[in-house]
Design a protein around this motif. Structure first.
Motif, short mmCIF file in Angstrom:
data_model
loop_
_atom_site.label_atom_id
_atom_site.label_comp_id
_atom_site.label_asym_id
_atom_site.label_seq_id
_atom_site.Cartn_x
_atom_site.Cartn_y
_atom_site.Cartn_z
N ASP A 114 0.84 -1.19 0.00
CA ASP A 114 0.00 0.00 0.00
C ASP A 114 0.88 1.24 0.00
N ALA A 115 0.29 2.35 -0.41
CA ALA A 115 1.06 3.56 -0.68
C ALA A 115 1.95 3.99 0.50
N ASP A 116 1.46 3.85 1.72
CA ASP A 116 2.24 4.33 2.87
C ASP A 116 2.95 3.21 3.62
N GLY A 117 2.88 2.02 3.06
CA GLY A 117 3.43 0.89 3.78
C GLY A 117 4.93 0.79 3.70
N ASP A 118 5.44 -0.25 4.29
CA ASP A 118 6.87 -0.50 4.25
C ASP A 118 7.23 -1.28 2.99
N TRP A 119 8.41 -1.01 2.50
CA TRP A 119 8.91 -1.80 1.38
C TRP A 119 9.46 -3.10 1.92
N SER A 120 9.24 -4.17 1.18
CA SER A 120 9.89 -5.42 1.55
C SER A 120 10.34 -6.12 0.27
N CYS A 121 11.28 -7.04 0.46
CA CYS A 121 11.80 -7.76 -0.70
C CYS A 121 10.77 -8.79 -1.14
N VAL A 122 10.23 -8.62 -2.34
CA VAL A 122 9.21 -9.54 -2.82
C VAL A 122 9.78 -10.57 -3.79
N GLN A 123 10.97 -10.31 -4.27
CA GLN A 123 11.55 -11.28 -5.21
C GLN A 123 13.06 -11.13 -5.24
N THR A 124 13.77 -12.26 -5.33
CA THR A 124 15.22 -12.25 -5.52
C THR A 124 15.52 -12.98 -6.81
N LEU A 125 16.12 -12.27 -7.75
CA LEU A 125 16.50 -12.90 -9.02
C LEU A 125 17.92 -13.41 -8.84
N GLY A 126 18.04 -14.71 -8.58
CA GLY A 126 19.35 -15.30 -8.30
C GLY A 126 19.67 -16.42 -9.27
N GLU A 127 20.83 -17.02 -9.03
CA GLU A 127 21.30 -18.04 -9.94
C GLU A 127 20.32 -19.21 -10.05
N SER A 128 19.60 -19.50 -8.95
CA SER A 128 18.70 -20.65 -8.95
C SER A 128 17.48 -20.43 -9.85
N ASN A 129 17.16 -19.15 -10.14
CA ASN A 129 16.08 -18.94 -11.11
C ASN A 129 16.58 -18.20 -12.35
N ASN A 130 17.60 -18.78 -12.95
CA ASN A 130 18.19 -18.30 -14.21
C ASN A 130 18.88 -16.95 -14.09
N GLY A 131 19.24 -16.57 -12.87
CA GLY A 131 19.92 -15.30 -12.68
C GLY A 131 21.43 -15.42 -12.88
N HIS A 132 22.14 -14.38 -12.48
CA HIS A 132 23.58 -14.29 -12.74
C HIS A 132 24.39 -15.14 -11.77
N SER A 133 25.61 -15.51 -12.22
CA SER A 133 26.48 -16.33 -11.39
C SER A 133 27.65 -15.53 -10.82
N SER A 134 27.66 -14.21 -11.06
CA SER A 134 28.67 -13.36 -10.41
C SER A 134 28.05 -11.98 -10.19
N THR A 135 28.87 -11.04 -9.69
CA THR A 135 28.39 -9.69 -9.37
C THR A 135 27.47 -9.11 -10.45
N VAL A 136 26.32 -8.60 -10.03
CA VAL A 136 25.43 -7.89 -10.96
C VAL A 136 25.77 -6.41 -10.82
N TRP A 137 26.23 -5.80 -11.90
CA TRP A 137 26.73 -4.42 -11.83
C TRP A 137 25.67 -3.38 -12.09
N SER A 138 24.72 -3.68 -12.97
CA SER A 138 23.81 -2.61 -13.39
C SER A 138 22.54 -3.20 -13.97
N LEU A 139 21.50 -2.37 -14.04
CA LEU A 139 20.25 -2.81 -14.66
C LEU A 139 19.55 -1.60 -15.27
N ALA A 140 18.65 -1.89 -16.21
CA ALA A 140 17.91 -0.81 -16.87
C ALA A 140 16.58 -1.35 -17.38
N PHE A 141 15.62 -0.42 -17.58
CA PHE A 141 14.29 -0.80 -18.05
C PHE A 141 14.07 -0.33 -19.48
#
Lengths: 163, 349
Positions: free
Chosen positions: B193-220
């Motif tokens: 909700d708009a005034d709520g706390d942020w929490s981690c809802v997803q981790t994109l890691g190696e186990s779900n096709n993510g990177h196997s070393s340092t992630v330096w940058s991202l863009a949309f």
């Protein structure tokens, strides 16, 4: 101050006798590739490296066999250098400092276009992957080199010995 | 015409010198994207300064208009303009984030954000300019609320990464925050909700096709339904999410791995940026800039991306690539060689 050395009794090896050459090695990044540049570069390189001291001991890294000639790979065409070093003990907490010294020495000695990788010899350190990752993360290296205490330590390791 | 068939080249328009150490990052001022306004960008460096560059309407070249110095005492690692283009935030290894305001052509430091234990590595404004995020070596991500009178209040410290956090980036339309790290993961921070706390809802890691070393940058991409990440593992990865569902208020929709671009880079990929018209630029430690575009004649598994061109751009590592936000296909690159270059993507003459 360090209370108690991590490796109090290191094995000290004799320094290897330098190869004799007819002319002084020269390195000019604008020169046309000489035929044996790789070899000359290799020698020059060793001269640059071998006076680096272990942060814990007055011995040079060569005398402790932390660095050997075989552990230096140079690809002149690609402008690439790889140094593999062997920490004196498996749990040597000085490994990152030794690696940092090697990197700084190379940064100060080589033309800036050279790419370098510094690595711990496979199987010679308990946290090999972590040490390698840290030594090759240029942001962490840059941050470390803004730390005056660490820079003093590195400079001390790189200080020429007049023995 | 399809970009792939267009026979394009990256033409060097200008090489900008002035920084006395490596240039880490740069940012175009979004308020200067219109055709009738001189474009402006900021760059930051290991020389502890920030430089402001402005396009001259007569010569069409960029000149250094201001040097922001004697505020940060260590490397300035990243910089970001507020959406209105009025404020510039700069993140430094000196553990602070400075906020600069353009007052009649002079840049004044109007606020200093303190709190991180040590090096601050990245700073990002949300789409409305009401929130700021910072991250650093202390493994945390901080969210700051922009208050009247150039006050910034830390409203939350997000913990979850196990190593230093390299970059933070807000989603281009929604208040969804992304952070990438030396721990090889990308984390998505979301507030129900708009005034709520942020929490981690997803981790994109190696186990779900993510990177196997340092992630330096991202863009949309422009629509905000695709994300590209780049890494020390020499690959780029593209992720997509059901953004319509999230925008309509039906809750969080996860980001799914779409494809991996590997085999292109020889050394660490430090920077990635997506142009308005869908071209992905990458900058890497092999001194090159590469451009990738979606290829429509892909497989049944949906679109794939392919290399449009590769250009040796600098004498040393390329640390940052940023597309100009306006109509023109301009790309700026920043390098360890201390220079910034402006490129135009143009048809081969």
């Amino acid at each position: 101050m360090v209370s108690g050395l991590i490796n109090a009794n290191p094995v000290v090896y004799e320094k290897k006798e330098r190869r004799v050459r007819n002319s002084a090695p020269q390195f000019d990044e604008y020169a046309v590739e000489p035929i044996d540049q790789l070899e000359i570069f290799d020698i020059l390189f060793l001269l640059l490296l071998l006076d680096i001291k272990d942060p814990e001991h007055p011995y040079s890294l060569e005398e402790l066999k932390v660095i050997t000639e075989d552990a230096i790979e140079v690809d002149n065409d690609r402008g690439y250098v790889r140094v593999t070093f062997t920490p004196t003990v498996e749990h040597c907490s000085m490994a990152t400092v030794i690696g940092l010294c090697l990197r700084v020495k190379l940064m100060r000695s080589l033309p800036s276009r050279y790419k370098m990788d510094i690595r711990v010899a496979p199987g010679t350190h308990a946290t090999e992957a972590a040490v390698n990752k840290q030594l090759n993360d240029k942001e962490r290296v840059a941050a470390a080199l803004e730390n005056p205490n660490l820079v003093d330590m590195v400079d001390e390791c790189l200080a020429p010995s007049y023995g | 015409m399809e970009l792939l068939d267009a026979n394009l080249e990256l033409k060097e328009i200008q090489k900008l010198q002035g920084h006395t150490d490596r240039v880490w990052s740069l940012a175009w001022n979004p308020a200067t994207a219109a055709a009738d306004v001189p474009s402006v960008f900021a760059s930051c460096s290991g020389d502890k300064t920030v430089r402001i560059w402005e396009e001259s309407p007569s010569t069409r070249s960029w000149d250094c208009k201001a040097v922001l110095e004697e505020t940060h005492t260590r490397t300035v690692r990243s910089c970001a303009w507020s959406p209105s283009g009025k404020l510039l935030a700069t993140a430094s290894f000196d553990a602070t984030t400075a906020i600069w305001e353009n007052v009649g052509g002079d840049f004044e430091c109007v606020s200093t954000l303190e709190g991180h234990e040590n090096e601050v590595k990245s700073v990002s404004w949300n789409a409305s300019g009401s929130l700021l995020a910072t991250c650093g070596r202390d493994k945390t991500v901080w969210i700051w609320e922009v208050m009247p009178g150039n006050e910034f209040d830390c409203i939350q410290v997000l913990q979850g990464h196990t190593q230093d956090v390299k970059m933070v980036q807000w989603h281009p339309t929604m208040d969804m925050l992304f952070s990438c790290s030396y721990d090889n993961t990308v984390k998505v921070w979301w507030s129900e909700d708009a005034d709520g706390d942020w929490s981690c809802v997803q981790t994109l890691g190696e186990s779900n096709n993510g990177h196997s070393s340092t992630v330096w940058s991202l863009a949309f991409n422009a629509k905000g339904d695709k994300l590209v990440t780049c890494s020390d593992d020499l690959s780029l990865k593209i992720w997509e999410a059901d953004i319509i569902r999230m925008q309509s208020g039906d809750g969080y929709a996860p980001w799914n791995h779409m494809c991996t671009l590997s085999g292109y880079h020889d050394r660490t990929v430090f920077s990635v940026h997506w142009s308005r018209d869908g071209i992905i630029a990458s900058g890497a430690a092999d001194d090159a800039v590469r451009l990738f575009v979606e290829s429509k004649d892909g497989s049944m598994n949906g679109p794939t991306y392919q290399l449009l061109l590769k250009k040796k751009a600098h004498d040393m590592d390329v640390n940052s690539v940023q597309w100009f936000p306006g109509e023109k296909r301009l790309l700026a690159s920043a390098s360890d060689d201390g220079t910034i270059k402006i490129w135009e993507l143009a048809s081969l003459a």
